[in-house]
Each structure stands twice: as C-alpha cells, then as structure tokens.
Design an enzyme around this catalytic site. Structure first.
Site, PDB file in Angstrom:
ATOM      1  N   LYS A 284       0.950  -1.529  -0.108  1.00 25.81           N
ATOM      2  CA  LYS A 284      -0.132  -0.233   0.303  1.00 25.81           C
ATOM      3  C   LYS A 284       1.231   1.120  -0.071  1.00 25.81           C
ATOM      4  CE  LYS A 284      -3.388  -1.518   2.538  1.00 25.81           C
ATOM      5  NZ  LYS A 284      -5.121  -1.246   2.111  1.00 25.81           N
ATOM      6  N   ARG A 358     -10.055 -11.781   1.673  1.00 26.14           N
ATOM      7  CA  ARG A 358     -10.836 -13.078   1.314  1.00 26.14           C
ATOM      8  C   ARG A 358     -10.621 -13.665   1.707  1.00 26.14           C
ATOM      9  NH1 ARG A 358     -11.479  -8.502  -4.250  1.00 26.14           N
ATOM     10  NH2 ARG A 358     -11.473  -7.649  -2.550  1.00 26.14           N
TER      11      ARG A 358
HETATM   12  N1  BES Z   1      -8.390  -4.197   4.666  1.00 27.06           N
HETATM   13  C1  BES Z   1      -8.198  -3.397   2.991  1.00 27.06           C
HETATM   14  C2  BES Z   1      -9.563  -3.019   2.899  1.00 27.06           C
HETATM   15  C3  BES Z   1      -8.897  -1.331   3.778  1.00 27.06           C
HETATM   16  C4  BES Z   1      -9.085  -0.252   3.033  1.00 27.06           C
HETATM   17  C5  BES Z   1     -10.202  -1.565   4.977  1.00 27.06           C
HETATM   18  C6  BES Z   1      -9.135   1.008   3.980  1.00 27.06           C
HETATM   19  C7  BES Z   1     -10.191   0.016   5.719  1.00 27.06           C
HETATM   20  C8  BES Z   1      -9.305   1.056   5.015  1.00 27.06           C
HETATM   21  C9  BES Z   1      -8.194  -4.721   2.622  1.00 27.06           C
HETATM   22  O1  BES Z   1      -7.643  -5.864   2.481  1.00 27.06           O
HETATM   23  C10 BES Z   1      -7.701  -4.227   1.006  1.00 27.06           C
HETATM   24  O2  BES Z   1      -6.896  -4.214   0.741  1.00 27.06           O
HETATM   25  N2  BES Z   1      -8.504  -4.318   0.159  1.00 27.06           N
HETATM   26  C11 BES Z   1      -8.048  -3.941  -1.463  1.00 27.06           C
HETATM   27  C12 BES Z   1      -9.153  -4.559  -2.049  1.00 27.06           C
HETATM   28  C13 BES Z   1      -7.987  -4.625  -3.995  1.00 27.06           C
HETATM   29  C14 BES Z   1      -6.688  -4.393  -4.093  1.00 27.06           C
HETATM   30  C15 BES Z   1      -8.794  -5.052  -4.078  1.00 27.06           C
HETATM   31  C16 BES Z   1      -9.033  -2.202  -1.528  1.00 27.06           C
HETATM   32  O3  BES Z   1     -10.268  -2.405  -1.079  1.00 27.06           O
HETATM   33  O4  BES Z   1      -7.973  -1.833  -2.111  1.00 27.06           O
HETATM   34 ZN    ZN Z   2      -5.460  -6.098   1.883  1.00 32.66          ZN
END
Ligand code: BES
Ligand code: ZN
Ligand code: ZN
Length: 506
Positions: A284, A358
């Site tokens: 990230k 997931r």
């Molecule tokens: N934990 C994150 C989702 C999240 C993001 C929760 C910001 C709270 C605040 C999850 O694991 C994630 O990173 N999801 C990605 C999915 C994408 C790569 C398909 C997202 O939402 O960007």
């Molecule tokens: Zn994630």
C-alpha cells in the site's frame, strides 16, 4: 465500575455534579419538570422564552445553580431536536455528547432526567435504560494506554443516576435495562480496545492470548487456538499464504458459547483478523497504510459480541471463528501470480496480495461448514470500495438470504448502527473466475476497480453452503478523529447489532 441507579422523580435527591435534561424542540418540558424541580423548570422556561436555548438537535446549555436553589450545582440542557425525528441513533449522539462534555469537565457524578415523551418514544425502560447505559460506557471510553501526561488521561464517570417520572414497576425495568446496557457497552469497548492496540503489540499470537483471557473471565466461553501445524493439517492455504510474508505466526481462533441445548445447531460468526495490512508485496502507498492496525476489527467485533452474549447469558449456541495473520512483504511473502488452495480444495489465483482478507476468510467459511450452522455471519474490513460507496458511518451488508439480511438490518437500527444492503449477483461472481485457477482474488465489473465491494463479497460466497451474510465494515472507525459522542479510533461497530440480533431471534 460506574454505579448505575434509577430514582423516581418524587424520591429524595442524590448529589451529583451535573443534571442533564434532554429537551425536544417542539414539545414543552417545563410543565412536567415543575413537578420534579421548580428551579430547573423555571430556568428552562426562561431559556426557551429568550430563545437562548430551544432544544435544537445537539444544542447544549450549561447553567450554574445556587446551592439554595438546587442540589445540583449545574444543569445541562441538551437539545433532542424535533420529536418525530428522534431515533436511537439521534438519542445516542445527543446523550453521548452530553456525557463526553461532563467527563471533559471532570464532573464524575451525572444525573439525567428522562422526559415522559422520550420514555414513550423509546418504548419504555428496558430499551431506554439500556441505551442510556450503553451510551455512557461507550462515549466515555478513551484509549489512553500510551499517554504519559496524567492531564491528558480522561477521568472515569463514577455514577449515573437516571431520574424517571414513572412508578416502581417502571423503575425495575430501567434497572434491568441499565444493567444490560452496561454489559453491552463493555463488550463494545472490549472490541475497541483490541482494535486500538498498536500493531506491533497486537499480533495474531497476542490476539489469541487475549481470547484466552476473555474465556477466563467468562467460563461459558470455550476457546481453542490452532497454530501452524494444525492450520497446515487442515489445509488452510489462504491463511497460510497470507501469513508467509510475516515473522508473526498465524492463528486460527475458535470460541464456543453454548447457551442452548446441545442439539440446537449453532450460529457461526467469522471475523477478519489481519493484525496489520501493509498490502504485502502489492504494498500500500504510505497514506493508505495508516490505520491498517484496524484490519482486525471484524475479529474484534466478533469477540466483543461473544463477550456480550456470554455476559448476558443468552440462550443461544454461537461459535466465533477468527483467522488471524499479518500481511507483510518479504522474501518469503506470497506473490501475485501465486495459486493458493483453500481448505475445501478450491484454487485461487493471486492477482493482488492486498486483497488478503478474502483469502483468510475463505478458509474460515470452509471451516464453518463443520458445524452445520443455522447461519454464518462474517464481519470484515474487507474493501476500500465499500467505504467509497457508503461513507464511514454505515456498513454494507451482503446476503443472498433476504430474511437474514432484513433481520440484521433491523437489529442494527435498534442499536443506532446503520447497515445498507449491497448486491451479490452473477455479474460479480463471474468477474472472479480465473483463467488459471478456479477463482482469482481480484475482479471488477466493467473494469478492475468497479463494484469492488460486491466482487469481494461474491468471492466469499464461493465458500459458503449455508445461510450467510457478510458485513463489510466501512464504518468501524472514523479515521482517528473524535466525534462529539464517541472518541477517536475503533468504534466497535457491529457488536451491538450482533448482540441485539441474538437477544431477539428465537
Ligand atoms: N483491509 C483492506 C480494506 C480497507 C482499506 C479497509 C481501507 C479499511 C480501509 C483490504 O485488505 C484491501 O486492501 N482491499 C483492497 C482490495 C483491492 C486490492 C481489490 C482495497 O480495497 O483497495
Ligand atoms: Zn489488503
Ligand atoms: Zn485487509
């Protein structure tokens, strides 16, 4: 522990540092207040006449009282807004903000007068008493663990005296409500506390240990912690894959509560327990990594709910499953292009290691089948897409089962939480099909980024063979900023909804 008491307005007065008087904007309170305290009533009359205070939503006016006028050194009038607009949510916000204000002023004994109109709207003492107590416990919680300046640490509220204009029978129902509400509030704060703990401390091992401690407090909770060898034996390829990049060991946590007869099939709760989500090799960017300690709030809320269910001794069989790992990049980390095999043998192509929630949930959902559950409800901070869709005050609920979804939505509104139904469907499921494996962990409808909350839910759906609902926790924090009625950090979203759900369903 805060002392929670109920007094009839005709009973003799107890000392308190402040009297809170909630006031509707469009319903006079002065007349009924006169029977309780003429000075408090008279002052309100003057304030509304001069329009210095009219009871608008969140309006607040603190008036000092002379010792010869009242036993209360001050009165805090708080505005509820219009009567027809009152809701559990509004009440929680107004009363919570009043409690926070009192706490900030270090007024540690709070008295609160319940106007009859509010009593009637909230369907009596059991619910209203519960809400008033929950609000107190939840709104005065602050995560102060790492504050070294004593001035910055919040003071506890020692007593809440609820004053009602009813009879002795009503008093009993308020007492019951207050006692329950306090337990529910503490369950919410347990979840918040787990969530607020910094990620180097809050590892899967630490989370598992905290569950052991919870079970020591509540002997009706039975815990089993599975470590790597057991997880490997079960073939939980999703959980193992995600954990590979981290020095922290994964854990699979099982908590069992049997409040009904053994023959009754249980409900299963599943909570995402990623103790820190760096994104893994699909790292990230810096600002998106902030707050990723909160990626275990699904687990935290499920554990809070278990605490509440146990402390209220609900007559239900409920099992909590928590897959827990840390998602980190390293030379041993799982990679985009990898193919993982979930516990049920389904293969998953990895297209993005940041879509890790997931993967660990897939294994937990497979494991849930063992119990032949009546229903499975999972809670997870699963997608940023759900936050984009709904904002940070409402969470998404996905379920192919209309009844289950509607009952959960109703339970949420009874506790002032908000759920919004989001779609599942063939187009989302199709988007998750892979060219090289059974499914992939990334997909969109019409473009990779489109419909991300629903494609994530559709991914989970592949692993369910029982009535199931998924809650994407887009409202479990308010991004480190305090609100008037609740302080910064994790807010425990979902705990009250789940407790309400199990307290209600038969
Ligand atoms: N934990 C994150 C989702 C999240 C993001 C929760 C910001 C709270 C605040 C999850 O694991 C994630 O990173 N999801 C990605 C999915 C994408 C790569 C398909 C997202 O939402 O960007
Ligand atoms: Zn994630
Ligand atoms: Zn995550």
């Amino acid at each position: 522990m805060t002392q929670l008491q109920v007094f009839l307005s005709t009973e003799s007065r107890q000392n308190a540092d402040v009297l809170i008087v909630p006031v509707y904007e469009d319903v006079g309170t002065v007349t009924e207040l006169k029977k309780f305290d003429t000075h408090v009533a008279h002052m309100l009359g003057r304030l509304t006449e001069s329009r210095d205070f009219v009871g608008k939503k969140m309006e607040r006016m603190v008036v000092p009282m002379d010792a010869d006028e009242s036993v209360y050194p001050r009165v805090m009038y708080v505005g509820l807004g219009k009567e027809k607009e009152i809701s559990v949510k509004r009440l929680r916000e107004v009363i919570g903000a009043a409690y926070v204000h009192a706490q900030n002023k270090k007024w540690q004994r709070i008295a609160l007068y319940v106007p009859r109109g509010l009593h009637k709207k909230m369907k009596g003492g059991e619910l209203l008493g519960s809400l008033l107590a929950r609000s107190l416990v939840v709104s005065t919680y602050s995560y102060d663990e790492y504050k070294t300046d004593p001035e910055a640490v919040t003071v506890p509220v020692n007593a809440l005296q609820v004053i009602i204009a009813g009879d002795t029978r009503e008093k009993k129902s308020y007492e019951k409500g207050l006692a329950h509400g306090q337990l529910i509030g503490e369950a919410v704060n347990h979840a918040r506390h787990l969530g607020n703990t910094p990620p180097t401390v809050m590892t899967p091992t630490y989370l598992a240990q905290s569950v052991k401690e919870l079970a020591q407090h509540y002997p009706s909770l039975k815990t089993t912690i599975l470590s790597r060898p057991a997880i490997e034996k079960l073939g939980m390829g999703g959980l193992l894959g995600v954990a590979r990049g981290s020095c922290e060991e994964p854990k699979f946590i099982i908590v069992e509560y049997r409040g009904a007869s053994k023959s009754v099939k249980p409900s299963v709760l599943v909570g995402k327990g990623i103790t820190f989500d760096s994104g893994g090799l699909s790292l990230k960017p810096g600002e998106y990594m902030m707050d990723m300690k909160f990626d275990m709030l699904g687990a935290a809320s499920v554990l809070g709910a278990m605490q509440g269910i146990a402390s209220l001794k609900l007559k239900k069989n409920v099992i909590a499953l928590i897959p827990s790992a840390e998602n980190m990049p390293s030379g041993t980390a799982f990679r985009p292009d990898d193919i993982l095999t979930a516990m049920n043998g389904k293969t998953i192509e990895i297209q993005n290691t940041d879509a890790e929630g997931r993967l660990i949930l897939a294994d937990a959902l497979c494991y849930a089948s063992r119990y032949e559950p009546v229903e499975v409800i999972d809670l997870a901070t699963l997608t940023g897409a759900c936050m984009v869709a709904l904002g940070l005050e409402r969470s998404g609920i996905f379920s192919p089962d209309d009844t289950l979804a509607e009952r959960l939505i109703a339970s949420a509104s009874l506790s002032g939480e908000m759920l919004w139904r989001m779609p599942l469907g063939e187009e989302y499921s199709d988007a998750m099909k892979s060219e090289v494996a059974d499914i992939k962990n990334l997909g969109g409808v019409g473009g990779v980024r489109y419909g991300g909350a629903s494609t994530a839910a559709a991914f989970l759906q592949f692993f369910t063979d029982y009535p199931w609902a998924h809650i994407d926790l887009s409202s479990a924090t308010h991004m480190s900023k305090s609100k008037q009625w609740i302080r910064h950090g994790a807010n425990g979203f979902g705990v009250e909804t789940l407790i309400e759900y199990f307290a209600k369903t038969t």
